[in-house]
Design an enzyme around this catalytic site. Structure first.
Site, PDB file in Angstrom:
ATOM      1  N   GLU A 288       0.827  -1.208   0.000  1.00  0.00           N
ATOM      2  CA  GLU A 288       0.000   0.000   0.000  1.00  0.00           C
ATOM      3  C   GLU A 288       0.862   1.258   0.000  1.00  0.00           C
ATOM      4  O   GLU A 288       0.438   2.318  -0.447  1.00  0.00           O
ATOM      5  CB  GLU A 288      -0.946  -0.018   1.225  1.00  0.00           C
ATOM      6  N   HIS A 310       7.668 -26.462   0.747  1.00  0.00           N
ATOM      7  CA  HIS A 310       6.944 -27.501   0.017  1.00  0.00           C
ATOM      8  C   HIS A 310       5.795 -26.906  -0.801  1.00  0.00           C
ATOM      9  O   HIS A 310       4.867 -27.621  -1.182  1.00  0.00           O
ATOM     10  CB  HIS A 310       6.438 -28.561   1.004  1.00  0.00           C
ATOM     11  N   LYS A 424     -13.262   2.253  -1.764  1.00  0.00           N
ATOM     12  CA  LYS A 424     -14.131   2.648  -0.650  1.00  0.00           C
ATOM     13  C   LYS A 424     -15.296   3.492  -1.157  1.00  0.00           C
ATOM     14  O   LYS A 424     -16.450   3.275  -0.795  1.00  0.00           O
ATOM     15  CB  LYS A 424     -13.340   3.477   0.383  1.00  0.00           C
TER      16      LYS A 424
END
Ligand code: PA5
Length: 464
Positions: A288, A310, A424
Site C-alpha cells: 500500500e 513444500h 471505498k
C-alpha cells in the site's frame, strides 16, 4: 534477556554471491548515496512537520499511559476481545501477537494472561456468524479501530455489535480513532465510550506501535514497554543516511537496485511461526505504501519456512529470477524439542533421533538459503537471536523505516492510498451512502457498459 540487536546479513544479495546480473555491486550502493541522503532529508522534514509521526510513536508517553489505563480497566472483565478493524487497523495487532504461547485462544483462562483475542478483519457473513457462536457478546470487549471512523467494513461490524449488545456500548466497546474527526469519534463521545487516539500524522499501516497495535497486545499480556524499547533502539540505528550505518536503508537500497535488475517480487519468509503475521503485516505496509504508479511497485509475497518450502521454493529456485527473498531467522527458540530415536534399522529415519526440531528448522533455513544462493537467487537474512517483544519492536520499526525510505527511492508517496480510496467510494455508492449518489450512478453505468469518466475524476467531482 532477549534484548539483542537484530542483525542483517546481506552477503547473499551481493554480486560476489549471486553474480553481477542478479546481485548488487558495492559501487551500485555507493551510487545511491546522494538519493538516500536526499530521501533522508525529505523524511526528516516530513517528520519535523508531523506528517510521518510513526517515527515518534515509541516515545509517545501519553498514548502509552492511556493504553495501559484502558487495559487495566478491562483486566479480568472479559472472556474475549474482538478487534473490529481492517487493513492497517487490524494487521498490527496480529503482527504483535508473537509473545504469548501458541494456540493462546485455546488455552484455559487460568493459563492465559488475558481474554482470548480475535481480529475480525472481514465482513464474510459466515465468518461473522461463526465468531458470534464462540464469543458471548456480554463477556466480550469489542475494540473498534478506524482512523477515518467511517470505513464501511468496520462500521458495519460496529452496527452489528451494537444490536447484539442491546444498544448499550458503554461497558463493552473501546474505540480507537482520530482525536477529533470522523463518525467513530462522534459516536465515542456521544456514547461516553472508553477511547484511544490514532495520533495525527500516523497512517493505518504505520500505526502498529500506536494504541492500534498496543491495546490488543497489552490485553494479551505482551510487554508493550519492551516492544517500544526495541523500536526506540531501532530508531537510533536509523539516524544516518548512509547504508553502511543504517541497515534499514541498506535493505531498501539493495531491493531498489535489484528491482532495477528485474527483481520485482519481494518475498518475506520467516523461519518461525511467531513471525508469520509479521510477514502479513509487512505485505500490506510494502504494497500500500509503494504501489502508486504503473511504472514502479515491488510486489510483496509472504511465505513461511519451512511450510512453504513444500509450496513456493520450487518456483523461487527454478522459476523466473525476479524475486528478492528476505529470510527472518530466529536463532534461539523458547522451547527445545528433541526428536526421539526409533527404528535404528531404517537409515532414512534413524539419523534424526537425538537431534532436535530446533536443529531441523535451522538446517532447513540454512539449506534453503544456500540452495537459492547457488541458483543465483538474491536473498538476505534478518536475524533475531530470540523472538521477544523487544526484538519484534525493533523489527517492525526498521521495516517501517525501510518502507519510508523506499518511497523516496521509488519516487512515490509512501503515506497515502488513493487506490484504496477509490474502492471505498464505490462501495459507499453501492451501499447507498448519502453524498455518494454519483458513485452509485458511475457503477450502474459502468456495469451497463456505458462510457464513464475515469473513477478518479468522479471522486474529484464528489470532493469538489
Ligand atoms: O493503511 C491504511 O491507511 C489502510 O489500510 C487503513 O488502515 C484501512 O483502510 C482502514 O482504514 P480506517 O482505519 O480509516 O478504518
Amino acid at each position: 534477556m532477549g534484548r539483542d540487536p537484530i542483525r542483517f546479513d546481506f552477503a547473499n544479495a551481493m554480486e560476489d554471491a549471486v553474480g553481477a546480473e542478479h546481485g548488487v555491486a558495492p559501487a551500485e550502493l555507493d551510487a545511491l548515496a546522494g538519493r538516500l541522503e536526499a530521501g533522508h532529508r525529505a523524511l526528516a522534514e516530513l517528520r519535523a512537520a508531523g506528517h510521518v509521526a510513526f517515527y515518534d510513536l515509541p516515545n509517545d508517553a501519553e498514548n502509552i499511559a492511556a493504553v495501559k489505563e484502558v487495559a487495566a480497566e478491562a483486566a479480568g472483565r472479559f472472556e474475549s476481545a474482538v478487534v473490529l478493524g481492517i487493513g492497517g487497523s487490524a494487521l498490527g495487532s496480529l503482527a504483535l501477537r508473537t509473545a504469548p504461547p501458541f494456540l493462546y485462544n485455546e488455552l484455559p483462562a487460568e493459563r492465559r494472561a488475558g481474554p482470548r483475542l480475535y481480529v475480525e478483519d472481514n465482513v464474510d457473513p459466515d465468518h461473522l456468524t461463526g465468531l458470534l457462536k464462540v464469543v458471548n457478546p456480554a463477556r466480550t470487549l469489542f475494540i473498534v479501530i478506524s482512523k477515518s471512523g467511517s470505513t464501511v467494513e468496520t462500521m458495519s461490524q460496529l452496527l452489528l455489535v451494537r444490536e447484539l449488545l442491546g444498544g448499550d456500548l458503554s461497558r463493552n466497546v473501546v474505540a480507537i480513532t482520530d482525536k477529533a474527526m470522523g463518525p467513530l469519534r462522534q459516536i465515542a463521545d456521544a456514547e461516553c465510550l472508553a477511547s484511544l487516539v490514532v495520533p495525527d500524522g500516523v497512517g493505518g499501516r504505520f500505526s502498529v506501535l500506536s494504541p492500534v497495535g498496543l491495546l490488543p497486545a497489552a490485553l494479551m499480556g505482551i510487554d508493550i514497554e519492551e516492544v517500544l524499547a526495541g523500536a526506540v533502539d531501532a530508531d537510533a540505528r536509523c539516524g544516518s543516511a548512509s547504508p553502511d550505518e543504517n541497515d534499514a536503508y541498506r535493505a531498501a537500497a539493495i531491493e531498489y537496485i535489484l528491482y532495477g535488475k528485474g527483481h520485482h517480487l519481494s518475498v518475506m519468509m520467516p523461519y518461525a511461526s511467531a513471525l508469520r503475521d509479521v510477514a502479513d503485516w509487512y505485505r500490506q505496509l510494502w504494497a500500500e505504501s509503494l504501489g502508486k504508479t504503473p511504472e514502479v511497485g515491488p510486489t510483496p509475497i509472504k511465505a513461511l519456512g519451512v511450510t512453504d518450502q513444500h509450496s513456493q521454493v520450487q518456483l523461487y529456485r527454478d522459476g523466473p529470477n525476479d524475486k528478492v527473498v528476505c529470510f527472518l531467522a530466529v536463532e534461539e527458540f523458547e522451547n527445545t524439542v528433541p526428536i526421539p530415536p526409533a527404528w535404528p534399522d531404517v537409515d532414512s529415519l534413524s539419523y534424526l533421533g537425538g537431534h532436535t526440531f530446533n536443529e531441523l528448522i535451522t538446517a532447513e533455513r540454512v539449506a534453503t538459503t544456500l540452495a537459492l544462493t547457488d541458483a543465483r537467487r538474491p536473498n538476505y537474512t534478518i536475524r533475531l537471536r530470540q523472538a521477544t517483544p523487544y526484538t519484534v519492536g525493533q523489527l517492525l520499526h526498521m521495516l517501517e523505516v525501510k518502507t519510508a525510505i523506499s518511497g523516496q527511492l521509488y519516487g512515490v508517496n509512501a503515506f497515502d492510498q488513493p487506490g484504496v480510496e477509490a474502492g471505498k467510494v464505490l462501495a459507499y455508492g453501492l451501499m447507498g451512502r448519502p453524498g455518494y449518489e454519483a458513485a452509485r450512478r458511475w457503477v450502474d453505468e459502468k456495469q451497463a457498459g456505458k462510457p464513464v469518466p475515469p473513477v478518479q475524476d468522479m471522486i474529484d467531482g464528489l470532493n469538489g
